[in-house]
Design a protein around this motif. Structure first.
Motif, short mmCIF file in Angstrom:
data_model
loop_
_atom_site.label_atom_id
_atom_site.label_comp_id
_atom_site.label_asym_id
_atom_site.label_seq_id
_atom_site.Cartn_x
_atom_site.Cartn_y
_atom_site.Cartn_z
N MET A 1 65.03 23.36 36.23
CA MET A 1 65.80 22.30 35.61
C MET A 1 67.17 22.22 36.30
O MET A 1 67.81 23.22 36.53
CB MET A 1 65.97 22.60 34.12
N GLN A 2 67.60 21.03 36.60
CA GLN A 2 68.89 20.82 37.24
C GLN A 2 69.99 20.73 36.19
O GLN A 2 69.75 20.22 35.08
CB GLN A 2 68.89 19.54 38.05
N ALA A 3 71.17 21.21 36.54
CA ALA A 3 72.30 21.12 35.63
C ALA A 3 72.63 19.65 35.37
O ALA A 3 72.59 18.82 36.25
CB ALA A 3 73.50 21.82 36.22
N GLY A 4 72.95 19.36 34.11
CA GLY A 4 73.36 18.01 33.76
C GLY A 4 72.23 17.06 33.45
O GLY A 4 72.47 15.91 33.12
N THR A 5 70.99 17.51 33.52
CA THR A 5 69.87 16.61 33.25
C THR A 5 69.22 16.87 31.90
O THR A 5 68.37 16.10 31.49
CB THR A 5 68.79 16.71 34.35
N TYR A 6 69.61 17.94 31.22
CA TYR A 6 69.01 18.26 29.93
C TYR A 6 69.50 17.28 28.87
O TYR A 6 70.68 16.94 28.82
CB TYR A 6 69.39 19.69 29.51
N GLU A 7 68.59 16.78 28.05
CA GLU A 7 68.95 15.86 26.98
C GLU A 7 68.99 16.61 25.66
O GLU A 7 67.96 17.09 25.18
CB GLU A 7 67.94 14.71 26.89
N TRP A 8 70.20 16.74 25.09
CA TRP A 8 70.37 17.40 23.81
C TRP A 8 69.78 16.52 22.72
O TRP A 8 69.96 15.31 22.73
CB TRP A 8 71.84 17.66 23.54
#
Length: 79
Positions: A1-8
């Motif tokens: 997983m790339q930083a900044g792409t996770y959806e909270w």
């Protein structure tokens, strides 16, 4: 997983992310207001600097900024 792409997805996380973004925006607005005041030649004492930098009310910051554009004194901006 790339930083900044996770959806909270949790309400808790979304609330705190939104609050952080709002604080960041207010901080940027405060810095810009200080820049305008200093560019116009006003002397900003520590108490006024703190009042501006701790303000989280976007409308208040915008009101001060509009006044700062044409004010002859700091009293005209902050009263």
């Amino acid at each position: 997983m790339q930083a900044g792409t996770y959806e909270w997805k949790s309400d808790f996380a979304l609330k705190h992310i939104a609050e952080g973004e709002a604080r960041g925006e207010a901080g940027g607005e405060a810095k810009l207001l200080l820049t305008v005041l200093e560019t116009r030649g006003f002397t900003i004492d520590d108490d006024l600097r703190e009042r501006i930098t701790t303000c989280q009310d976007h409308e208040q910051l915008h009101t001060w900024a509009r006044r700062a554009a044409t004010a002859e004194s700091l009293d005209e901006v902050f009263t």
